[in-house]
Design a protein around this motif. Structure first.
Motif, PDB file in Angstrom:
ATOM      1  N   ASP A  82       1.460  -0.984   0.092  1.00  0.00           N
ATOM      2  CA  ASP A  82      -0.075   0.319   0.277  1.00  0.00           C
ATOM      3  C   ASP A  82       0.633   1.173   0.160  1.00  0.00           C
ATOM      4  OD1 ASP A  82      -2.105   1.620  -0.387  1.00  0.00           O
ATOM      5  OD2 ASP A  82      -3.151   1.285   2.008  1.00  0.00           O
ATOM      6  N   ALA A 115       0.599  -3.584  -8.720  1.00  0.00           N
ATOM      7  CA  ALA A 115      -0.180  -3.802  -7.753  1.00  0.00           C
ATOM      8  C   ALA A 115      -0.052  -4.812  -6.933  1.00  0.00           C
ATOM      9  CB  ALA A 115      -0.960  -2.629  -7.446  1.00  0.00           C
ATOM     10  N   SER A 116      -0.568  -5.449  -6.251  1.00  0.00           N
ATOM     11  CA  SER A 116      -1.359  -7.158  -5.545  1.00  0.00           C
ATOM     12  C   SER A 116      -1.857  -7.192  -5.163  1.00  0.00           C
ATOM     13  CB  SER A 116       0.152  -7.590  -4.611  1.00  0.00           C
ATOM     14  OG  SER A 116      -0.738  -6.118  -3.908  1.00  0.00           O
ATOM     15  N   TYR A 123      -8.546   0.998  -6.903  1.00  0.00           N
ATOM     16  CA  TYR A 123      -7.162   1.583  -6.065  1.00  0.00           C
ATOM     17  C   TYR A 123      -5.775   1.258  -6.195  1.00  0.00           C
ATOM     18  CZ  TYR A 123      -4.494   2.079  -2.118  1.00  0.00           C
ATOM     19  OH  TYR A 123      -2.930   2.924  -1.169  1.00  0.00           O
ATOM     20  N   ASN A 124      -6.332   0.051  -7.138  1.00  0.00           N
ATOM     21  CA  ASN A 124      -4.819  -0.749  -7.053  1.00  0.00           C
ATOM     22  C   ASN A 124      -4.070   0.594  -8.718  1.00  0.00           C
ATOM     23  OD1 ASN A 124      -4.709  -2.227  -5.003  1.00  0.00           O
ATOM     24  ND2 ASN A 124      -6.021  -4.351  -6.272  1.00  0.00           N
ATOM     25  N   SER A 128      -0.994   1.565  -8.876  1.00  0.00           N
ATOM     26  CA  SER A 128       0.536   1.277 -10.343  1.00  0.00           C
ATOM     27  C   SER A 128       0.650   2.402 -10.669  1.00  0.00           C
ATOM     28  CB  SER A 128      -0.254   0.079 -10.389  1.00  0.00           C
ATOM     29  OG  SER A 128      -1.046   0.530 -11.512  1.00  0.00           O
ATOM     30  N   GLY A 155      -2.273  -2.150 -12.618  1.00  0.00           N
ATOM     31  CA  GLY A 155      -3.117  -2.813 -11.183  1.00  0.00           C
ATOM     32  C   GLY A 155      -2.275  -4.409 -11.266  1.00  0.00           C
ATOM     33  N   ALA A 156      -3.797  -4.686 -10.477  1.00  0.00           N
ATOM     34  CA  ALA A 156      -3.367  -6.103 -10.386  1.00  0.00           C
ATOM     35  C   ALA A 156      -3.258  -6.966 -11.687  1.00  0.00           C
ATOM     36  CB  ALA A 156      -4.177  -6.631  -8.676  1.00  0.00           C
ATOM     37  N   ASN A 163      -1.045 -14.982  -5.818  1.00  0.00           N
ATOM     38  CA  ASN A 163      -1.562 -13.601  -4.854  1.00  0.00           C
ATOM     39  C   ASN A 163      -1.527 -14.217  -3.607  1.00  0.00           C
ATOM     40  OD1 ASN A 163      -1.048 -10.633  -5.732  1.00  0.00           O
ATOM     41  ND2 ASN A 163      -2.329 -11.219  -6.982  1.00  0.00           N
ATOM     42  N   ARG A 169       2.422 -11.880  -3.203  1.00  0.00           N
ATOM     43  CA  ARG A 169       2.165 -10.144  -2.992  1.00  0.00           C
ATOM     44  C   ARG A 169       3.153  -9.827  -3.303  1.00  0.00           C
ATOM     45  NH1 ARG A 169      -2.199 -12.881  -0.178  1.00  0.00           N
ATOM     46  NH2 ARG A 169      -0.711 -12.617   1.645  1.00  0.00           N
ATOM     47  N   ARG A 173       4.297  -6.012  -5.998  1.00  0.00           N
ATOM     48  CA  ARG A 173       3.796  -4.381  -6.112  1.00  0.00           C
ATOM     49  C   ARG A 173       5.431  -4.357  -6.778  1.00  0.00           C
ATOM     50  NH1 ARG A 173       3.264  -7.244   0.028  1.00  0.00           N
ATOM     51  NH2 ARG A 173       1.850  -7.128   0.170  1.00  0.00           N
TER      52      ARG A 173
END
Length: 181
Positions: A82, A115-116, A123-124, A128, A155-156, A163, A169, A173
């Motif tokens: 995060d 991102a994870s 949000y991810n 990212s 993102g993820a 994950n 994870r 990231r």
């Protein structure tokens, strides 16, 4: 009372007189310049001239030094959970990346942020992009041209590890830097 006032006045005048002496400009003391003494060579030492050689021509062209080609096989830059703040161990990797990128100023790169799986997709995605921008900012501050770096956030959507575990994870990231073909 009058004698006390006179004593205070005299002490004040004395303090002013002492401070005046200490504030007086100092005289500059100049020392005479040192004499330059030229030494004469003894007559016994006679130097015979050696015949002069003809000057050789300097080469007009130098052989080009083989410059090491850039190595664009970069390591991924890792981030904490995060966060878009660079890890301390990422600085050495980024310095090496910047040196390699500067070997060919015309090369163009894509800075891919990842991102994870934790968090929402939106949000991810933003995280990212923030991570990719942090890497781009570091490289630009190092001296890499910002025009040659394109930022993308994934993102993820493109994990490199599972994950399901924290180790996987942590690997997801990341920021990857790829050469544009």
């Amino acid at each position: 009372m009058k004698t006390v006032n006179n004593c205070v006045l005299m002490a004040f005048i004395g303090a002013i007189a002492l401070s005046y002496q200490s504030c007086k400009p100092k005289q500059v003391v100049l020392q005479p310049a040192a004499e330059v003494v030229e030494r004469e060579t003894p007559e016994e030492r006679i130097v015979t001239e050696t015949p002069k050689q003809q000057p050789q021509e300097a080469p007009t062209q130098r052989d080009p030094v083989a410059a090491e080609p850039p190595n664009y096989n970069f390591k991924n830059i890792q981030f904490e959970f995060d966060s878009s703040v660079l890890k301390t161990e990422s600085y050495a990797i980024l310095d090496q990346i910047a040196r390699e990128i500067q070997k060919d100023p015309s090369a163009r790169f894509i800075v891919n942020g990842h991102a994870s799986i934790e968090g929402t997709a939106e949000y991810n995605m933003e995280l990212s992009i923030d991570r990719a921008n942090a890497v781009k900012l570091y490289l630009v501050n190092f001296g890499v041209r910002g025009d040659n770096l394109t930022v993308r956030g994934h993102g993820a959507t493109k994990p490199v590890a599972t994950n399901d575990t924290e180790a996987g994870r942590a690997l997801n990231r990341r920021v990857e830097i790829k050469l544009v073909d």
